[in-house]
Design a protein around this motif. Structure first.
Motif, PDB file in Angstrom:
ATOM      1  N   VAL A 132       0.837  -1.203   0.000  1.00 21.11           N
ATOM      2  CA  VAL A 132       0.000   0.000   0.000  1.00 21.11           C
ATOM      3  C   VAL A 132       0.873   1.255   0.000  1.00 21.11           C
ATOM      4  CG1 VAL A 132      -1.921  -1.157   1.144  1.00 21.11           C
ATOM      5  CG2 VAL A 132      -0.239   0.014   2.521  1.00 21.11           C
ATOM      6  N   PRO A 133       0.378   2.347  -0.593  1.00 22.67           N
ATOM      7  CA  PRO A 133       1.206   3.559  -0.644  1.00 22.67           C
ATOM      8  C   PRO A 133       1.397   4.178   0.735  1.00 22.67           C
ATOM      9  CG  PRO A 133      -0.960   3.975  -1.597  1.00 22.67           C
ATOM     10  CD  PRO A 133      -0.889   2.520  -1.275  1.00 22.67           C
ATOM     11  N   ARG A 134       2.578   4.714   0.961  1.00 22.21           N
ATOM     12  CA  ARG A 134       2.837   5.454   2.194  1.00 22.21           C
ATOM     13  C   ARG A 134       2.175   6.818   2.073  1.00 22.21           C
ATOM     14  NH1 ARG A 134       7.052   3.148   5.329  1.00 22.21           N
ATOM     15  NH2 ARG A 134       8.003   1.420   4.205  1.00 22.21           N
ATOM     16  N   LEU A 135       1.784   7.381   3.212  1.00 14.05           N
ATOM     17  CA  LEU A 135       1.120   8.674   3.224  1.00 14.05           C
ATOM     18  C   LEU A 135       2.047   9.750   3.777  1.00 14.05           C
ATOM     19  CD1 LEU A 135      -2.406   7.628   4.514  1.00 14.05           C
ATOM     20  CD2 LEU A 135      -1.671   7.996   2.158  1.00 14.05           C
ATOM     21  N   VAL A 136       1.999  10.920   3.150  1.00 13.99           N
ATOM     22  CA  VAL A 136       2.794  12.065   3.577  1.00 13.99           C
ATOM     23  C   VAL A 136       1.850  13.046   4.267  1.00 13.99           C
ATOM     24  CG1 VAL A 136       4.234  13.973   2.806  1.00 13.99           C
ATOM     25  CG2 VAL A 136       4.352  11.757   1.627  1.00 13.99           C
ATOM     26  N   PRO A 137       2.111  13.389   5.529  1.00 14.94           N
ATOM     27  CA  PRO A 137       1.216  14.325   6.217  1.00 14.94           C
ATOM     28  C   PRO A 137       1.329  15.733   5.625  1.00 14.94           C
ATOM     29  CG  PRO A 137       3.090  13.765   7.610  1.00 14.94           C
ATOM     30  CD  PRO A 137       3.198  12.927   6.379  1.00 14.94           C
ATOM     31  N   ILE A 138       0.187  16.380   5.459  1.00  7.48           N
ATOM     32  CA  ILE A 138       0.152  17.746   4.932  1.00  7.48           C
ATOM     33  C   ILE A 138      -0.170  18.711   6.069  1.00  7.48           C
ATOM     34  CG2 ILE A 138      -0.949  19.302   3.278  1.00  7.48           C
ATOM     35  CD1 ILE A 138       0.792  17.070   2.053  1.00  7.48           C
ATOM     36  N   VAL A 139      -1.351  18.590   6.637  1.00  4.95           N
ATOM     37  CA  VAL A 139      -1.762  19.408   7.781  1.00  4.95           C
ATOM     38  C   VAL A 139      -2.865  18.653   8.525  1.00  4.95           C
ATOM     39  CG1 VAL A 139      -3.479  20.766   6.499  1.00  4.95           C
ATOM     40  CG2 VAL A 139      -2.452  21.720   8.540  1.00  4.95           C
ATOM     41  N   GLY A 140      -2.800  18.685   9.831  1.00  2.00           N
ATOM     42  CA  GLY A 140      -3.816  17.977  10.620  1.00  2.00           C
ATOM     43  C   GLY A 140      -3.849  16.510  10.260  1.00  2.00           C
ATOM     44  N   HIS A 141      -5.008  16.044   9.852  1.00  2.00           N
ATOM     45  CA  HIS A 141      -5.134  14.642   9.445  1.00  2.00           C
ATOM     46  C   HIS A 141      -5.389  14.516   7.944  1.00  2.00           C
ATOM     47  CE1 HIS A 141      -9.492  15.385   9.811  1.00  2.00           C
ATOM     48  NE2 HIS A 141      -9.177  15.965  10.954  1.00  2.00           N
ATOM     49  N   ARG A 142      -4.775  15.444   7.170  1.00  3.81           N
ATOM     50  CA  ARG A 142      -4.839  15.398   5.707  1.00  3.81           C
ATOM     51  C   ARG A 142      -3.513  14.861   5.180  1.00  3.81           C
ATOM     52  NH1 ARG A 142      -9.046  16.855   7.690  1.00  3.81           N
ATOM     53  NH2 ARG A 142     -10.389  18.508   6.945  1.00  3.81           N
ATOM     54  N   TYR A 143      -3.609  13.951   4.200  1.00  6.16           N
ATOM     55  CA  TYR A 143      -2.425  13.269   3.690  1.00  6.16           C
ATOM     56  C   TYR A 143      -2.454  13.164   2.174  1.00  6.16           C
ATOM     57  CZ  TYR A 143      -1.838  11.689   8.492  1.00  6.16           C
ATOM     58  OH  TYR A 143      -1.669  11.638   9.851  1.00  6.16           O
ATOM     59  N   LEU A 144      -1.260  13.105   1.585  1.00  5.97           N
ATOM     60  CA  LEU A 144      -1.074  12.788   0.174  1.00  5.97           C
ATOM     61  C   LEU A 144      -0.329  11.470   0.083  1.00  5.97           C
ATOM     62  CD1 LEU A 144       0.251  16.175  -1.262  1.00  5.97           C
ATOM     63  CD2 LEU A 144      -1.956  15.127  -1.740  1.00  5.97           C
ATOM     64  N   PRO A 145      -0.587  10.669  -0.960  1.00  8.92           N
ATOM     65  CA  PRO A 145       0.227   9.468  -1.136  1.00  8.92           C
ATOM     66  C   PRO A 145       1.655   9.865  -1.504  1.00  8.92           C
ATOM     67  CG  PRO A 145      -1.312   9.721  -2.951  1.00  8.92           C
ATOM     68  CD  PRO A 145      -1.626  10.795  -1.962  1.00  8.92           C
ATOM     69  N   ALA A 146       2.626   9.102  -1.050  1.00 14.35           N
ATOM     70  CA  ALA A 146       4.035   9.410  -1.331  1.00 14.35           C
ATOM     71  C   ALA A 146       4.356   9.251  -2.810  1.00 14.35           C
ATOM     72  CB  ALA A 146       4.942   8.522  -0.494  1.00 14.35           C
TER      73      ALA A 146
END
Length: 60
Positions: free
Chosen positions: A20-34
């Motif tokens: 599964v793709p790793r997630l990159v934190p953006i702000v709070g509990h919002r994430y982008l896939p790595a």
């Protein structure tokens, strides 16, 4: 079928999580896939076990 032993369950979970793709934190509990998608990376809201599609990309 469930694994028979705890070490087998751990191995199964590790093998699955490696796909599964790793997630990159953006702000709070919002994430982008790595790993970016071909047309941008979708933003996800991840809070405990609640995962929600939040937007098509960082701009939206």
């Amino acid at each position: 079928m469930a694994p028979a032993t705890t070490p087998e369950a751990i191995d199964l979970a590790r093998n699955y999580l490696a796909t599964v793709p790793r997630l990159v934190p953006i702000v709070g509990h919002r994430y982008l896939p790595a790993t970016p998608a071909p047309r941008g990376s979708p933003v996800s809201s991840v809070y405990q076990t609640d995962v929600i599609y939040y937007g098509a990309d960082l701009v939206s």
